[in-house]
Each structure stands twice: as structure tokens, then as C-alpha cells.
Design a protein around this motif. Sequence first.
Motif, PDB file in Angstrom:
ATOM      1  N   MET A   1       0.834  -1.209   0.000  1.00  0.00           N
ATOM      2  CA  MET A   1       0.000   0.000   0.000  1.00  0.00           C
ATOM      3  C   MET A   1       0.867   1.255   0.000  1.00  0.00           C
ATOM      4  SD  MET A   1      -3.503  -0.301   1.827  1.00  0.00           S
ATOM      5  CE  MET A   1      -3.194   0.221   3.501  1.00  0.00           C
ATOM      6  N   LEU A   2       0.381   2.274  -0.687  1.00  0.00           N
ATOM      7  CA  LEU A   2       1.063   3.577  -0.634  1.00  0.00           C
ATOM      8  C   LEU A   2       0.194   4.507   0.213  1.00  0.00           C
ATOM      9  CD1 LEU A   2       2.592   5.447  -3.691  1.00  0.00           C
ATOM     10  CD2 LEU A   2       1.642   6.630  -1.736  1.00  0.00           C
ATOM     11  N   ILE A   3       0.776   5.042   1.266  1.00  0.00           N
ATOM     12  CA  ILE A   3       0.003   5.864   2.193  1.00  0.00           C
ATOM     13  C   ILE A   3       0.603   7.264   2.290  1.00  0.00           C
ATOM     14  CG2 ILE A   3      -0.878   6.034   4.563  1.00  0.00           C
ATOM     15  CD1 ILE A   3      -0.477   2.962   4.702  1.00  0.00           C
ATOM     16  N   VAL A   4      -0.257   8.279   2.117  1.00  0.00           N
ATOM     17  CA  VAL A   4       0.170   9.667   2.316  1.00  0.00           C
ATOM     18  C   VAL A   4      -0.304  10.094   3.694  1.00  0.00           C
ATOM     19  CG1 VAL A   4      -0.089  12.056   1.528  1.00  0.00           C
ATOM     20  CG2 VAL A   4       0.073  10.201  -0.155  1.00  0.00           C
ATOM     21  N   LYS A   5       0.635  10.596   4.493  1.00  0.00           N
ATOM     22  CA  LYS A   5       0.297  11.034   5.853  1.00  0.00           C
ATOM     23  C   LYS A   5       0.713  12.482   6.007  1.00  0.00           C
ATOM     24  CE  LYS A   5       1.275   6.605   8.157  1.00  0.00           C
ATOM     25  NZ  LYS A   5       0.125   6.449   9.029  1.00  0.00           N
ATOM     26  N   LYS A   6      -0.226  13.314   6.371  1.00  0.00           N
ATOM     27  CA  LYS A   6       0.102  14.726   6.549  1.00  0.00           C
ATOM     28  C   LYS A   6       0.044  15.100   8.025  1.00  0.00           C
ATOM     29  CE  LYS A   6      -1.109  19.180   7.077  1.00  0.00           C
ATOM     30  NZ  LYS A   6      -1.981  19.842   8.060  1.00  0.00           N
ATOM     31  N   PHE A   7       1.071  15.811   8.491  1.00  0.00           N
ATOM     32  CA  PHE A   7       1.117  16.249   9.887  1.00  0.00           C
ATOM     33  C   PHE A   7       1.192  17.763   9.932  1.00  0.00           C
ATOM     34  CE2 PHE A   7       2.571  11.934   9.819  1.00  0.00           C
ATOM     35  CZ  PHE A   7       1.974  11.373  10.948  1.00  0.00           C
ATOM     36  N   GLY A   8       0.336  18.364  10.735  1.00  0.00           N
ATOM     37  CA  GLY A   8       0.283  19.817  10.859  1.00  0.00           C
ATOM     38  C   GLY A   8       1.355  20.354  11.796  1.00  0.00           C
ATOM     39  N   GLY A   9       1.394  21.669  11.905  1.00  0.00           N
ATOM     40  CA  GLY A   9       2.439  22.348  12.664  1.00  0.00           C
ATOM     41  C   GLY A   9       2.545  21.914  14.116  1.00  0.00           C
ATOM     42  N   THR A  10       1.402  21.737  14.785  1.00  0.00           N
ATOM     43  CA  THR A  10       1.434  21.337  16.202  1.00  0.00           C
ATOM     44  C   THR A  10       2.067  19.958  16.354  1.00  0.00           C
ATOM     45  OG1 THR A  10      -0.789  22.255  16.153  1.00  0.00           O
ATOM     46  CG2 THR A  10      -0.025  21.452  18.274  1.00  0.00           C
ATOM     47  N   SER A  11       1.828  19.088  15.377  1.00  0.00           N
ATOM     48  CA  SER A  11       2.327  17.708  15.450  1.00  0.00           C
ATOM     49  C   SER A  11       3.839  17.615  15.282  1.00  0.00           C
ATOM     50  CB  SER A  11       1.657  16.841  14.382  1.00  0.00           C
ATOM     51  OG  SER A  11       0.267  16.950  14.461  1.00  0.00           O
ATOM     52  N   VAL A  12       4.463  18.692  14.773  1.00  0.00           N
ATOM     53  CA  VAL A  12       5.922  18.669  14.585  1.00  0.00           C
ATOM     54  C   VAL A  12       6.579  19.865  15.293  1.00  0.00           C
ATOM     55  CG1 VAL A  12       5.882  17.374  12.408  1.00  0.00           C
ATOM     56  CG2 VAL A  12       5.735  19.860  12.322  1.00  0.00           C
ATOM     57  N   ALA A  13       5.889  20.360  16.345  1.00  0.00           N
ATOM     58  CA  ALA A  13       6.311  21.627  16.962  1.00  0.00           C
ATOM     59  C   ALA A  13       7.639  21.569  17.714  1.00  0.00           C
ATOM     60  CB  ALA A  13       5.218  22.134  17.897  1.00  0.00           C
ATOM     61  N   ASN A  14       8.059  20.393  18.143  1.00  0.00           N
ATOM     62  CA  ASN A  14       9.346  20.307  18.854  1.00  0.00           C
ATOM     63  C   ASN A  14       9.977  18.922  18.632  1.00  0.00           C
ATOM     64  OD1 ASN A  14       8.073  18.461  20.656  1.00  0.00           O
ATOM     65  ND2 ASN A  14       7.273  20.198  21.838  1.00  0.00           N
ATOM     66  N   LYS A  15      11.131  18.727  19.218  1.00  0.00           N
ATOM     67  CA  LYS A  15      11.904  17.498  19.015  1.00  0.00           C
ATOM     68  C   LYS A  15      11.102  16.247  19.401  1.00  0.00           C
ATOM     69  CE  LYS A  15      15.872  15.332  21.225  1.00  0.00           C
ATOM     70  NZ  LYS A  15      16.922  15.543  22.245  1.00  0.00           N
ATOM     71  N   GLU A  16      10.447  16.291  20.570  1.00  0.00           N
ATOM     72  CA  GLU A  16       9.701  15.113  21.041  1.00  0.00           C
ATOM     73  C   GLU A  16       8.605  14.757  20.043  1.00  0.00           C
ATOM     74  OE1 GLU A  16      10.653  17.662  23.114  1.00  0.00           O
ATOM     75  OE2 GLU A  16      12.199  16.339  23.963  1.00  0.00           O
TER      76      GLU A  16
END
Length: 246
Positions: A1-16
Amino acid sequence: MLIVKKFGGTSVANKERIFHVAKRCAEEYKKGNDVVVVLSAMGKYTDELVDMARDINENPSEREMDMLFTIGEQMSVALMAMAFHKLGLPAVSLNAFQVKMHTTSVHGNAKITNIETERIRAELAQKNIVIVTGFQGIDENNDYTTLGRGGSDTTAVALAAALQADACEIYTDVDGVYTADPRKVPTAKKLDEISYDDMLRMALNGAEVLHSRCVELAKKCNIPLVVRSSMNDKEGTIVRGEALVV
Ligand code: ASP
Ligand code: MG
């Protein structure tokens, strides 16, 4: 399967959170799937870029704003690739220029016209996790454009259409689509599914969960969207043609 996953700004806001997203995508990859990750700029970084621009010139040129905006998403994808590498997984980051994500030349509100898939396909064939900048494109002069605030959702759907992906998942900071904004209305209820038309109405009425053009494109290409939280494993909301009649 080919899956596109989009993550918004809050989801990548810091290292953790970056590592949290990387681990989540790694699970999908380890099942043998092709994974394409679309990212927004970290946290409120795009707003900070607006402030920086206005500090220099209260009426900045639209072209230069787009040039500035693109660094936000580019920072996210490069850091995410480094996180995958740290986890021992092969990954490569690509911006709109490298992918060749063609748009109209309306700076700040461009429309995607065509996405070339060769580079992404080649990277997937090499077993790379491919991380693509949301929100940005290039016009016929190879100048950077952006799709309007919140436009990374639209990038994800356009990529899913171009790659004929098996799934397109939009990860956000709420558990799915609610009858009203759960951050403002405590009695709001989460929906298991919603039709494109109802979702579009909500997006046009100011619901921030999905970019309206993303919903229009999903409807046009008949791509079901899964909207879910990046912070937990709850099912989320399916946005599709017709909500099931029970
Ligand atoms: N970073 C851009 C914005 O804040 C695009 C996005 O987040 O979808 O509008
Ligand atoms: Mg958004």
C-alpha cells in the motif's frame, strides 16, 4: 500500500513530537508500506515569518513572502528526515522544486496544476520514506508559490491523487472532525464520518480542521480522507462521498 500522511504544525512543533511522528510513520513503513509524509512548518513558525517580514516592510511583496514561507516547511522536512535516520530508517526530504509541484503563479494563493511523480516514485523504489514540504509549489518561472494558509492539507490530497495512493491521512491536534471546534465548544461531538459536501460547508464557515480546497480536491478525485490525532490512536473521522445511511 502507498500511504500519504500529513502532519500539521502542532504535530511537529518540537523534538519530542518530531520523533513521535517519525515513530508512528516507522510502524507503517515496517509493515512493508510505501510512506509519503507531508509536513507543515513547525508550530507557529509561519506566523513568525509573517511578523519578521512586516518588521522589515509593512507591505512585503507577495513573491518575496512565498520565498520566505517556503523555509518553514523545508525546515520541518529536513529535521524529520534526520529523525528517521536517527531511528535507523532510510528517508529523504524533498521540497516543491525537487518534486516539481507545479502551480499557478498567484503568490500566496496558488492552485496546484500538476505534480510530477518520477522523483518520489524513484525514492520509494529505493525503499526511502519520502518527506515532502506541504503548502509550497513552483510556477512556470520556477518561482516559489504557496497555496494559502493551511494549504498543506491540499498538498497531501494532491499528492495522494497524483500517486494514486491507497490512503490519505490528515493528522492534526484534535481527534477528528467535530460538530464545532472542540477547543472552543466543550459540548462539540466527534463525527465518525462526514460527506465531502458537509465538510466543505464547515471548512468554508471557518472550521480550521481542513483547508477548504483540500476538501474540494478530495471530492473531485474521490479520495477518502481520514482525519485523526497525531497524539493518540483514536479512529478519527472519515471524509468521503456519502456518509453511510444507517
Ligand atoms: N505552514 C502553513 C500555514 O501555517 C501551511 C500549513 O500549515 O498548512 O498556513
Ligand atoms: Mg491546518
